[in-house]
Every structure is written in C-alpha cells, then in structure tokens.
Design a protein around this motif. Sequence first.
Motif, short mmCIF file in Angstrom:
data_model
loop_
_atom_site.label_atom_id
_atom_site.label_comp_id
_atom_site.label_asym_id
_atom_site.label_seq_id
_atom_site.Cartn_x
_atom_site.Cartn_y
_atom_site.Cartn_z
N ASN A 79 0.82 -1.23 0.00
CA ASN A 79 0.00 0.00 0.00
C ASN A 79 0.85 1.26 0.00
OD1 ASN A 79 -2.48 -1.31 -0.05
ND2 ASN A 79 -2.34 -1.71 2.15
N GLY A 80 2.08 1.12 -0.40
CA GLY A 80 2.96 2.28 -0.47
C GLY A 80 4.22 2.06 0.35
N PHE A 81 5.22 2.91 0.09
CA PHE A 81 6.51 2.79 0.78
C PHE A 81 7.28 4.08 0.58
CE2 PHE A 81 6.69 1.01 -3.49
CZ PHE A 81 7.65 1.82 -4.07
N ILE A 82 8.31 4.23 1.43
CA ILE A 82 9.21 5.38 1.29
C ILE A 82 10.60 4.82 1.05
CG2 ILE A 82 10.10 7.46 2.40
CD1 ILE A 82 7.80 6.68 4.61
N LEU A 83 11.15 5.03 -0.12
CA LEU A 83 12.52 4.59 -0.38
C LEU A 83 13.48 5.67 0.11
CD1 LEU A 83 12.48 2.94 -3.92
CD2 LEU A 83 13.08 1.85 -1.75
N ASP A 84 14.38 5.29 1.01
CA ASP A 84 15.33 6.24 1.61
C ASP A 84 16.74 5.72 1.31
OD1 ASP A 84 17.20 7.24 3.43
OD2 ASP A 84 16.07 6.68 5.21
N GLY A 85 17.45 6.41 0.42
CA GLY A 85 18.81 5.97 0.09
C GLY A 85 18.89 5.13 -1.18
N PHE A 86 17.80 5.04 -1.88
CA PHE A 86 17.74 4.31 -3.15
C PHE A 86 16.72 5.02 -4.04
CE2 PHE A 86 16.25 1.33 -6.24
CZ PHE A 86 17.35 0.56 -6.57
N PRO A 87 17.02 5.32 -5.30
CA PRO A 87 18.25 5.02 -6.02
C PRO A 87 19.37 6.02 -5.71
CG PRO A 87 16.75 6.21 -7.45
CD PRO A 87 16.02 6.00 -6.16
N ARG A 88 20.58 5.59 -6.04
CA ARG A 88 21.76 6.41 -5.78
C ARG A 88 22.66 6.53 -6.99
NH1 ARG A 88 22.11 5.70 -0.02
NH2 ARG A 88 23.74 7.10 0.66
#
Length: 206
Positions: A79-88
């Motif tokens: 139901n959703g997500f927060i990508l932190d540090g990707f992509p780089r």
Amino acid sequence: MNIVLFGAPGCGKGSQAKLITAKYGIPQISTGDILRSEISKNTELGNIAGKYINNGLLLPDDLVIELVKKTLQQPNCQNGFILDGFPRTLNQAQRLLEFINIDVAILIDVNINEVERRALYRRICPVCGKIYNISNKYIEICECGNKLIQREDDKLEVVRHRIEKYLANSEDIIEFFKERKILATVLSGETPEETFVSVDKILSEL
Ligand code: AP5
Ligand code: MG
C-alpha cells in the motif's frame, strides 16, 4: 503512495521518512539501515556491505537493486513505501522505474557545507532507530532509555567520501526524475519538523 526521498548524505532523508511513516503509516525502506543491520548480524551480505559502507563507497548496483526488489515485494509495501537511500546511481533509478511506479521523488535540498556538520553531530539509537542532532543540545541517552551511538561511517574522512559519491551521481538522477515528471524539491528547514511542513504539502497534493 510510492515515494523516493533523495538528497545528500545527512540531508535528512531518514528523519523525514520517520515523520512520513508516523503520519501516513507507510514503511520506510532505508537501504543503509538494512545493510547496517546485516553488518551487525554478521551475515554474508553484511560482510560484503561493511567493506563498502565503512569506506564511504557505494555497493554494486546489482546487489542493491535485488535487495530493494525483494523488499518491495513484501506484503507491508503493497500500500505504499518510502525509499530512503535508493536510487543512488542513474542505473539504479532507471532500473527501479522498470519494475515499480513511483508517485514522487522528493529532493531534500540542503547546503553541502551543512551536511558534513549534520553527519558529524548525528547520533542514533541502536534500539528504536531515533535520529538526533546533538549540535545544539548534547545528549547521550535516547528517549527510549538506550545509549546513543555514532555511525561508523560518520567519521569526517568517510563522510567526505560519501559526499563525493553523491556529487558524482546526483545531477544525472535529478535530471532523470525531472524527465519522468516525478521530481519535487523541498528546501531543508532549520529542524526536521520544519522541513516536514513542505514535504507534507507535496504528499497531501498527490
Ligand atoms: P545511508 O544510510 O542511506 O546514508 P546517506 O544517504 O549517506 O544518508 P544518511 O543516513 O547519512 O543521512 P540522512 O539523509 O538519512 O539524514 P538524517 O535524517 O539521518 O547509506 C549509507 C551507506 O550505505 C552508503 O554510503 C553506501 O555505502 C551504502 N548504500 C546505501 N544505499 C545504497 C545504494 N542504493 N546503492 C549503493 N550503496 C548504498 O539526518 C542527519 C542529521 O541531521 C541527524 O543528526 C538529524 O537529526 C539532522 N537533521 C535532519 N534534518 C535536519 C534539519 N532539517 N535541521 C537540522 N538538523 C537536521
Ligand atoms: Mg539515513
């Protein structure tokens, strides 16, 4: 909401991710946190990751892309997500958009001289994960009662390598997000809560 948080080391990705999770209930997927947890558990991946992380270098794209792909397939990310540090890297960004839709990529814009300071004054709780900036108020104990620690890669020399890597890759990634019409930029405020006002405005308009 499928969100990417992007920006220099120490710009506040982790701090914003925690505030987004608290308000919107979607999980933070921090590649750095996942890899650090593998290092502390002494796994095969952790042993590989440690060699890169502790020298301020990026892990090979294929390895991190597979890790993210697998993580995003978990039920809690549906139901959703927060990508932190990707992509780089540009390659990571291109590959990401081949396998999943991203609603917004938020660039946290902060003066590059400030990020070095923030990394050096950062302390984290190894148990609950809370992030502190001790530049104004020195504390040693987390509100959950555990002793705060400094990240291995927050030593000045390593921080400088991490910033170099970011500067080498960021322009291409930002340009790519722009082309795909998913880029939104916020200026970092004086505190994470102040920055969150701008982040939340973007999310509430999605
Ligand atoms: P990662 O853990 O992702 O590190 P990073 O990107 O360098 O970012 P940081 O976690 O240092 O900073 P942040 O933006 O989360 O800031 P924070 O909120 O903590 O990656 C670590 C390593 O893992 C990499 O170097 C690489 O080796 C490897 N890796 C990870 N992902 C990879 C990938 N995709 N590909 C290849 N390798 C990968 O805040 C920092 C400090 O500032 C805190 O003290 C906080 O309290 C304070 N602060 C935050 N916001 C504010 C504000 N607005 N005002 C004042 N203080 C603030
Ligand atoms: Mg972080």
